[in-house]
Design an enzyme around this catalytic site. Structure first.
Site, PDB file in Angstrom:
ATOM      1  N   ASP A 197       0.855  -1.183   0.000  1.00  0.00           N
ATOM      2  CA  ASP A 197       0.000   0.000   0.000  1.00  0.00           C
ATOM      3  C   ASP A 197       0.896   1.239   0.000  1.00  0.00           C
ATOM      4  O   ASP A 197       1.983   1.222   0.592  1.00  0.00           O
ATOM      5  CB  ASP A 197      -0.891  -0.011   1.234  1.00  0.00           C
ATOM      6  CG  ASP A 197      -1.658   1.288   1.393  1.00  0.00           C
ATOM      7  OD1 ASP A 197      -2.400   1.646   0.471  1.00  0.00           O
ATOM      8  OD2 ASP A 197      -1.486   1.944   2.437  1.00  0.00           O
ATOM      9  N   ASP A 252      -1.304  -0.603   6.184  1.00  0.00           N
ATOM     10  CA  ASP A 252      -1.507  -0.092   7.537  1.00  0.00           C
ATOM     11  C   ASP A 252      -2.907   0.406   7.807  1.00  0.00           C
ATOM     12  O   ASP A 252      -3.217   0.768   8.946  1.00  0.00           O
ATOM     13  CB  ASP A 252      -0.523   1.047   7.820  1.00  0.00           C
ATOM     14  CG  ASP A 252      -0.904   2.329   7.082  1.00  0.00           C
ATOM     15  OD1 ASP A 252      -1.510   2.225   5.995  1.00  0.00           O
ATOM     16  OD2 ASP A 252      -0.597   3.419   7.596  1.00  0.00           O
ATOM     17  N   ASP A 279      -6.859  -1.654   3.924  1.00  0.00           N
ATOM     18  CA  ASP A 279      -5.921  -2.701   3.505  1.00  0.00           C
ATOM     19  C   ASP A 279      -6.278  -4.066   4.092  1.00  0.00           C
ATOM     20  O   ASP A 279      -5.709  -5.082   3.682  1.00  0.00           O
ATOM     21  CB  ASP A 279      -4.492  -2.345   3.951  1.00  0.00           C
ATOM     22  CG  ASP A 279      -3.997  -1.057   3.323  1.00  0.00           C
ATOM     23  OD1 ASP A 279      -4.292  -0.841   2.137  1.00  0.00           O
ATOM     24  OD2 ASP A 279      -3.313  -0.281   4.016  1.00  0.00           O
TER      25      ASP A 279
END
Length: 749
Positions: free
Chosen positions: A438, A637, A641
């Site tokens: 991410d 995080d 996600d």
């Protein structure tokens, strides 16, 4: 003794029983608490004494020390404590070993001296009685724990190393006892020099050697908790609490409560989690992150218990104490991970299930063959070779191969800022070939910052102060970056009035009698300002991934502000290192494609970029990569996600991220830095390599040792393996496995 009830539904009917194998033949699985890092770990039942568990069978748990009903090994505290006293098993076995050794030396002297050297240290008629007197305390007292565990294994039908030791030693001692007491029951063909041979020395020396092996193993196993104890010693035992009168008082750490003001002097460890309320310093957070560089801390900065203050003096407010601190949660998580089972352990479990019965069958076959066709004395050769097979084949090394490596590896990871939730994630990471990352909060800081100010006919600080006055009324993330930048510069921000927000365009307000408008080109055109002089510069900044806000004062273009989410300083090197580890890097983000590609260009080494994604899109891309044959690790995080973290073969959460992301992942990087991902990859490879070495050694040892003990080399080279040598080899094999696992403490991450 109970099995941890946190098992699958398949085992629910067995919860609360003693140890078990369910009807389908699979062992109940110990499940690590998925919230151990950010949530206080549930405490054990309120029963006096610590909870103990087996390193080879973590589903076995009981209050206080004891032995595992499955493998017979001594149980260990589930969570190490700095207050742990001496290991009672080690103390007891050490005493038994010394006494056994003191008796085994003269036992060997009188028996081997008479048999091999012709030295009759005692009259021949007394020889078996002297041997009985010397060996009986060894076998019947020192070896009593082995017989107790062996008998328990027969009753439970969970055969283990003590099954083999007790059968082998018991057979040699009982035969010798009968031969001593009633030699007339044996046929004349068994008599040598007019007496029936006895094998007290084999029984006595084997017990001594097995005890020695247990002592060496217990001492080595104790070292596997070194990493957790090292973490536990980081927190000080006391703290300096500031009272209402402003005076410092040194109090025990357990007396601290949330809200207390504490003083942390230069060089002292931070006692609990909290925030700086006075002073500034640089704090060494290596214990949390694995990074040696100190981190600057000013008023408002967070502090973690166990980190070390530098040269400045700090006053902090306690916000998390006791089991709620990050350090306490890390210790709990590492302890749970050390008791989890890697899938590769199933190989050893399946083999151990049939190995002991097979060895007993081989020992019986060895006895029969040697008794039928072996050289004289046939019975003596048959008995000793069968005992040697039983002793050397003890599967302790095989059982220890995986759990010892997992225990040491997860502890080593914690020291490097890599928290492993369960061993399955560590094994999966070893085979990962694709890392999906991410962007926000993983590659970038996740906190937009003002990166450029370009004024026209106005001072830079004045432009920023006026813009901050307006943006203070906005909830947009870019607005917070502008306000924060003004605060960092120490600017006086005036009050804004008549604030108005135009959806999709910008904001405007009156500040100190001036009309201030902030937004895109359409917003400026609406208030009569011409955005064209800064259009080219604004486009260039957007191409670098920044968000651009044009500013107009009283209807005239006054400049622009650029806000971007800065790339983490370590990101580029981390990506390069991950590439060097053989990983393909894929970046996912919900941001626009322009911003995503700008970040990818800045970092370099990104193989694929996917932008403008929903959480479902991220999980779909992970599934597509897996469908193409990739083994995928996902690092993220945020809440968005979590689906992708759960879908990946290995989920890796940033320790600075959300609870949901951490709970969905198998590993947590405490600092939220990809540099720790490199360490995690190296840790996984080193741990799995260590496990394979241990398993290979165990299989090779038994594959060679059993046939040799059975006597297959005797017709070729005249080689036989005595039970005493078999006992020594068996003891050293377990010690070698544990010692090899301890090498992980020194692996370079």
């Amino acid at each position: 003794m109970t099995v941890d009830p946190a098992t699958t539904a398949h085992h629910a009917e067995h919860a609360g029983t003693a140890y078990h194998f369910c009807s389908a033949g699979c062992r109940a699985k110990f499940v690590a608490d998925p919230q151990a890092y950010l949530k206080p770990r549930p405490q054990a039942a309120a029963v006096p004494g610590a909870t103990y568990t087996c390193p080879m069978h973590p589903e076995v748990r009981q209050q206080g020390p004891g032995t595992c009903p499955i493998c017979g090994m001594a149980l260990e505290p589930e969570a190490p404590s700095l207050d742990d006293g001496p290991n009672p098993e080690l103390v007891d076995f050490t005493r038994r070993t010394w006494i056994s050794a003191a008796l085994a030396v003269p036992l060997l002297a009188v028996s081997m001296g008479a048999e091999m050297l012709g030295l009759h240290l005692v009259p021949a008629a007394w020889l078996p009685w002297v041997q009985l007197a010397l060996s009986a305390p060894i076998v019947l007292w020192a070896g009593l724990p082995f017989f107790a565990r062996g008998w328990a294994s027969l009753g439970s039908r969970h055969f283990n190393m003590f099954t083999l030791v007790s059968i082998g030693v018991g057979a040699a001692f009982l035969y010798s006892l009968v031969a001593t007491l009633v030699p007339g029951v044996f046929p004349a063909s068994l008599r040598a020099h007019g007496s029936v041979p006895v094998y007290y020395e084999a029984a006595g020396v084997v017990v001594t050697l097995v005890l020695l092996g247990q002592v060496l193993e217990l001492r080595a196993r104790a070292a596997t908790g070194r990493a957790i104890r090292a973490l536990m010693t980081l927190a000080p035992k006391t703290a300096r609490r500031i009272g209402a009168d402003g005076k410092d008082t040194e109090v025990p750490l357990d007396a601290i409560v949330s809200g207390d003001r504490l003083r942390v002097r230069p060089g002292e460890a931070v006692p609990v989690d909290g925030a700086v309320v006075e002073g500034s310093s640089a704090v060494d957070e290596a214990m949390l992150t694995g990074e040696p560089a100190p981190v600057a801390k000013d008023v408002g900065a967070t502090l973690t218990g166990g980190t070390v203050n530098g040269t400045g003096s700090l006053v902090m407010e306690a916000r998390a104490v006791g089991a709620d601190t990050v350090l306490a949660r890390i210790v709990a998580m590492v302890a749970a991970a050390q008791r989890s089972r890697a899938p590769i352990q199933a190989v050893a479990d399946r083999i151990a299930g049939w190995f002991v019965p097979l060895v007993i069958a081989v020992a019986l076959a060895t006895f029969v063959v040697w008794n039928l066709v072996g050289p004289e004395p046939r019975f003596g050769h048959a008995l000793l070779n069968a005992i040697a097979v039983l002793i050397i084949a003890c599967p302790c090394a095989l059982g220890l191969a995986t759990p010892m490596s997992i225990m040491v590896g997860t502890g080593r990871g914690a020291q490097g800022g890599v928290l492993v939730k369960d061993a399955e994630a560590l094994q999966a990471l070893d085979t990962v070939d694709t890392l999906v990352i991410d962007k926000t909060g993983t590659l970038t800081e996740g906190k937009p910052k003002l990166t450029a100010i370009e004024p026209i006919d106005v001072a830079e600080d004045e432009l920023l102060a006026l813009a901050a006055a307006v943006e203070a009324h906005s909830e947009h993330p870019l607005a917070h970056a502008v306000v924060s930048a003004a605060g960092e510069r120490g600017l006086t921000v005036p009050e804004a009035h008549a604030f108005r927000s135009v959806t999709g365009a910008g904001v405007e307000a009156q500040v100190d009698g001036r009309s201030v408008a902030i937004g895109n080109a359409a917003m400026l055109e609406e208030v009569g300002a011409d955005p064209k002089p800064l259009a080219e510069r604004a486009e260039a900044l957007r191409g670098d991934g920044a968000g651009v806000m044009l500013v107009a004062l009283d209807g005239r273009l006054a400049g622009l502000l650029a806000v971007a989410d800065p790339v983490k300083e370590s990101a580029a090197q981390a990506i390069a290192d991950l590439h060097a580890e053989g990983l393909r890097i894929v970046m996912l983000t919900g941001d626009g494609r322009g911003t995503a590609e700008a970040v990818a260009r800045t970092i370099g080494g990104i193989d694929e970029v996917h932008a403008e994604l929903t959480p479902e899109d991220k999980a779909r891309i992970v599934d597509e990569l897996k469908a193409r044959g990739a083994t995928v690790a996902m690092a993220g995080d945020g809440i968005n996600d979590a689906p992708a973290l759960a879908a990946a073969d290995v989920g890796v959460a940033m320790g600075t991220g959300t609870d949901v992301a951490i709970e969905s992942a198998g590993l947590t990087l405490t600092k939220g830095d990809l540099a720790a991902m490199v360490r995690a990859q190296r840790l996984a490879k080193a741990t799995m390599r260590n496990i394979r070495q241990n398993l290979a050694f165990s299989f090779l040892f038994n594959g060679i040792g059993v046939p040799v003990a059975a006597g297959v080399l005797y017709p070729i080279a005249g080689i036989l393996l005595s039970p005493m040598l078999a006992g020594a080899a068996m003891a050293l094999s377990s010690f070698a496995v544990v010692t090899n696992a301890l090498r992980l403490n020194g692996v370079r991450l």
